[in-house]
Design an enzyme around this catalytic site. Structure first.
Site, PDB file in Angstrom:
ATOM      1  N   ASN A 108       0.853  -1.200   0.000  1.00 39.04           N
ATOM      2  CA  ASN A 108       0.000   0.000   0.000  1.00 39.04           C
ATOM      3  C   ASN A 108       0.881   1.240   0.000  1.00 39.04           C
ATOM      4  O   ASN A 108       2.111   1.133  -0.055  1.00 39.04           O
ATOM      5  CB  ASN A 108      -0.946  -0.031   1.212  1.00 39.04           C
ATOM      6  CG  ASN A 108      -0.168  -0.115   2.512  1.00 39.04           C
ATOM      7  OD1 ASN A 108       0.604   0.770   2.859  1.00 39.04           O
ATOM      8  ND2 ASN A 108      -0.332  -1.230   3.216  1.00 39.04           N
ATOM      9  N   LYS A 163       9.037 -16.869 -11.027  1.00 40.94           N
ATOM     10  CA  LYS A 163       8.293 -15.721 -11.549  1.00 40.94           C
ATOM     11  C   LYS A 163       7.109 -16.199 -12.406  1.00 40.94           C
ATOM     12  O   LYS A 163       7.292 -17.026 -13.308  1.00 40.94           O
ATOM     13  CB  LYS A 163       9.243 -14.861 -12.388  1.00 40.94           C
ATOM     14  CG  LYS A 163       8.612 -13.591 -12.884  1.00 40.94           C
ATOM     15  CD  LYS A 163       9.584 -12.785 -13.725  1.00 40.94           C
ATOM     16  CE  LYS A 163       8.840 -11.642 -14.379  1.00 40.94           C
ATOM     17  NZ  LYS A 163       9.567 -11.076 -15.496  1.00 40.94           N
ATOM     18  N   PRO A 205      -2.539 -12.098  10.190  1.00 38.83           N
ATOM     19  CA  PRO A 205      -2.852 -11.944  11.625  1.00 38.83           C
ATOM     20  C   PRO A 205      -3.019 -10.461  11.952  1.00 38.83           C
ATOM     21  O   PRO A 205      -2.391  -9.610  11.317  1.00 38.83           O
ATOM     22  CB  PRO A 205      -1.610 -12.513  12.322  1.00 38.83           C
ATOM     23  CG  PRO A 205      -0.528 -12.469  11.291  1.00 38.83           C
ATOM     24  CD  PRO A 205      -1.185 -12.597   9.960  1.00 38.83           C
ATOM     25  N   ASP A 206      -3.841 -10.159  12.944  1.00 40.74           N
ATOM     26  CA  ASP A 206      -4.010  -8.765  13.367  1.00 40.74           C
ATOM     27  C   ASP A 206      -2.991  -8.475  14.478  1.00 40.74           C
ATOM     28  O   ASP A 206      -3.091  -9.008  15.585  1.00 40.74           O
ATOM     29  CB  ASP A 206      -5.440  -8.520  13.850  1.00 40.74           C
ATOM     30  CG  ASP A 206      -5.702  -7.032  13.994  1.00 40.74           C
ATOM     31  OD1 ASP A 206      -4.958  -6.356  14.728  1.00 40.74           O
ATOM     32  OD2 ASP A 206      -6.634  -6.535  13.342  1.00 40.74           O
ATOM     33  N   ILE A 207      -2.016  -7.629  14.136  1.00 41.26           N
ATOM     34  CA  ILE A 207      -0.879  -7.419  15.051  1.00 41.26           C
ATOM     35  C   ILE A 207      -1.303  -6.656  16.303  1.00 41.26           C
ATOM     36  O   ILE A 207      -1.041  -7.080  17.438  1.00 41.26           O
ATOM     37  CB  ILE A 207       0.251  -6.673  14.308  1.00 41.26           C
ATOM     38  CG1 ILE A 207       0.726  -7.544  13.139  1.00 41.26           C
ATOM     39  CG2 ILE A 207       1.407  -6.348  15.250  1.00 41.26           C
ATOM     40  CD1 ILE A 207       1.513  -6.807  12.094  1.00 41.26           C
ATOM     41  N   VAL A 208      -1.983  -5.527  16.107  1.00 42.12           N
ATOM     42  CA  VAL A 208      -2.313  -4.695  17.269  1.00 42.12           C
ATOM     43  C   VAL A 208      -3.293  -5.419  18.194  1.00 42.12           C
ATOM     44  O   VAL A 208      -3.209  -5.312  19.431  1.00 42.12           O
ATOM     45  CB  VAL A 208      -2.834  -3.299  16.829  1.00 42.12           C
ATOM     46  CG1 VAL A 208      -4.237  -3.345  16.257  1.00 42.12           C
ATOM     47  CG2 VAL A 208      -2.748  -2.305  17.971  1.00 42.12           C
ATOM     48  N   PHE A 249      -4.262   2.988  15.015  1.00 37.86           N
ATOM     49  CA  PHE A 249      -4.660   4.010  14.052  1.00 37.86           C
ATOM     50  C   PHE A 249      -5.854   3.451  13.284  1.00 37.86           C
ATOM     51  O   PHE A 249      -6.021   2.226  13.183  1.00 37.86           O
ATOM     52  CB  PHE A 249      -3.531   4.305  13.055  1.00 37.86           C
ATOM     53  CG  PHE A 249      -2.642   5.441  13.486  1.00 37.86           C
ATOM     54  CD1 PHE A 249      -1.715   5.281  14.499  1.00 37.86           C
ATOM     55  CD2 PHE A 249      -2.725   6.687  12.860  1.00 37.86           C
ATOM     56  CE1 PHE A 249      -0.899   6.323  14.898  1.00 37.86           C
ATOM     57  CE2 PHE A 249      -1.916   7.737  13.251  1.00 37.86           C
ATOM     58  CZ  PHE A 249      -1.002   7.569  14.265  1.00 37.86           C
ATOM     59  N   LYS A 263     -13.354  -0.171  15.675  1.00 32.69           N
ATOM     60  CA  LYS A 263     -12.025  -0.833  15.700  1.00 32.69           C
ATOM     61  C   LYS A 263     -11.441  -0.795  17.108  1.00 32.69           C
ATOM     62  O   LYS A 263     -10.831  -1.758  17.567  1.00 32.69           O
ATOM     63  CB  LYS A 263     -11.063  -0.111  14.745  1.00 32.69           C
ATOM     64  CG  LYS A 263     -11.180  -0.626  13.328  1.00 32.69           C
ATOM     65  CD  LYS A 263     -10.246   0.071  12.360  1.00 32.69           C
ATOM     66  CE  LYS A 263     -10.604  -0.363  10.941  1.00 32.69           C
ATOM     67  NZ  LYS A 263     -10.056   0.471   9.905  1.00 32.69           N
ATOM     68  N   LYS A 280     -10.663  -4.362  18.734  1.00 34.80           N
ATOM     69  CA  LYS A 280      -9.242  -4.689  18.890  1.00 34.80           C
ATOM     70  C   LYS A 280      -8.760  -4.504  20.330  1.00 34.80           C
ATOM     71  O   LYS A 280      -7.580  -4.662  20.616  1.00 34.80           O
ATOM     72  CB  LYS A 280      -8.411  -3.846  17.920  1.00 34.80           C
ATOM     73  CG  LYS A 280      -8.745  -4.143  16.448  1.00 34.80           C
ATOM     74  CD  LYS A 280      -7.797  -3.456  15.477  1.00 34.80           C
ATOM     75  CE  LYS A 280      -8.246  -3.675  14.035  1.00 34.80           C
ATOM     76  NZ  LYS A 280      -7.155  -4.010  13.142  1.00 34.80           N
TER      77      LYS A 280
END
Ligand code: PMT
Length: 406
Positions: free
Chosen positions: A210, A289, A305-308, A323, A337, A341
């Protein structure tokens, strides 16, 4: 001694039997979180080796003014600017006389002349030398110039005399050095910050990612270090230089970032998740490739995986701040969120406005916590980061005090 966290201390060592105590002093300063660089006079090297002090400080020891190799590394003017404090321990009678005389005839006296930082001396000499009117008039002159005198202590001396002239003990010197600094919002706390994008490999040459540049997270890392924290910055790939006094862990993918976060979480007081973590990764990594043999190509993606969330649900969870990058219904999605979370606070930015947020130098945010919210107007990320860190510190201290009471 929390005020020493992240401080840059230049320790001058002059010739005297007390030079052996400088080794212990370095340890005390480092234990309190200071970065220590040592400058030794030629006489000091008769008492203790530069190698010993290099090993203890973890930095090369500077010994001469006109050393091209040392100047190529960190020149004497740069070193004078680097220091938050010059502490000379032991300070011999001869060194104090040369300092009082405004001499710049070796590296240490030159640094004292060239610095804007405070200077403190820990005198160490025979009691008769200390009492001598010449030394006493130098002491008076140095005090007039706002140079701090730590000691000397009185007692039995190495030469057998008894009286004033012993160098103070390392512990006392370190705490006097700490008292010269103001306390800051995050003194002595450990802060972990994630920043930048993650890259999820498709094949050896392609990836999903991103537009995060890392600027917001790096600005937060700098502001937290300036506020006295020991900062670990877990960074996805960016082109940014590591902020001063910050330890950076470089990672590529979300899974790498999770592993780094898990390694640091136990020691962290505060965790700030600013990274734009890819929510999905290719289910399979293609080892060669991919060839352009078809008009369409399907990639199967798998949830990362959701880190926070993992950090916030850890048994020893730190104060956890996330954030939220939203393009609509900012408040609704951000609060959702924060709840899902299990976060203490969330900082929401409206990234539908491309002049802020991703890859911009400016940002505008709304900060939410369970009982309230506050809006911060558009400003440079560096300035915003300072305001955010001050706000997070206030909430962290309330949270820590409440945890102590319960
Ligand atoms: O890097 P810059 O160019 O300066 O841009 C700054 C920024 C826009 C990236 C930053 O301000 C920001 O909003 N960061 C969070 C981006 C994001 O991914 O938001 P999110 O709403 O998708 O995620 C919510 C929270 O969960 C975030 O704290 C995120 O770090 C965290 N998360 C998300 C997914 C995941 N797998 N693990 C996570 O920890």
């Amino acid at each position: 001694m929390k005020q020493l966290s992240n401080r840059q201390i230049l320790l001058g060592v002059t010739g005297g039997i007390a030079a052996y105590k400088s080794a212990e002093l370095i340890r005390r300063l480092k234990d309190a979180g200071a970065d220590v660089r040592v400058v030794m006079t030629p006489a000091a090297q008769e008492f203790i080796t530069p190698l010993t002090l290099q090993a203890l400080s973890g930095n090369p020891v500077h010994t001469t003014l006109l050393d091209p190799e040392a100047e190529a590394g960190m020149g004497h003017i740069e070193l004078a600017r680097w220091a938050d404090l010059i502490l000379v321990a032991p300070a011999s009678a001869n060194f104090m006389a040369r300092l009082a005389g405004g001499r710049g005839d070796d590296l240490l006296t030159t640094l004292c002349l060239a610095t804007d930082a405070p200077i403190a001396l820990a005198p160490a000499m025979n009691q008769a030398m200390w009492r001598d009117p010449a030394t006493q008039s130098n002491v008076a002159l140095l005090k007039q110039r706002h140079i701090h005198l730590f000691g000397p202590a009185a007692g039995e001396q190495a030469c057998g005399d008894v009286g004033p002239g012993r160098m103070m003990e390392a512990e006392a010197l370190a705490s006097l050095a700490a008292s010269l600094f103001k306390t800051r919002d995050l003194d002595g706390l450990s802060v972990v910050i994630t920043a930048g994008p993650t890259r999820e490999a498709i094949d050896p040459v392609r990836y999903i990612s991103n537009h995060s540049s890392g600027k917001m997270g790096y600005a937060l890392a700098q502001a937290a270090a300036d506020a006295g924290a020991q900062v670990t910055l877990i960074s996805g790939p960016t082109n940014l230089a590591c902020p001063e006094r910050v330890k950076r862990m470089d990672v590529i993918s979300a899974q790498d970032m999770l592993a780094a976060a898990t390694d640091t979480v136990v020691a962290a007081d505060i965790f700030i998740a600013c990274a734009a973590v890819a929510d999905y990764r290719p289910a399979e990594f293609i080892t060669q490739k991919i060839k352009k043999s078809t008009d369409t190509l399907q990639l199967e993606l798998q949830r990362n995986p959701d880190i926070v969330s993992t950090v916030a649900n850890h048994a020893n969870r730190p104060f956890t701040v996330g954030f939220a990058a939203e393009t609509q219904d900012l408040e609704h999605y951000a609060k959702d969120k924060m709840r899902r979370k299990n976060l203490n606070m969330i900082i929401a930015n409206d990234v539908s406005d491309t002049s802020i947020g991703f890859n911009a130098d400016q940002n505008r945010v709304v900060v939410f916590w369970p009982e309230g919210r506050t809006e911060l107007a558009e400003m440079a990320k560096s300035q915003l980061a300072r305001q955010l860190i001050a706000m997070l510190a206030k909430h962290y201290h309330q949270y820590a005090a409440a945890a102590l009471d319960s």
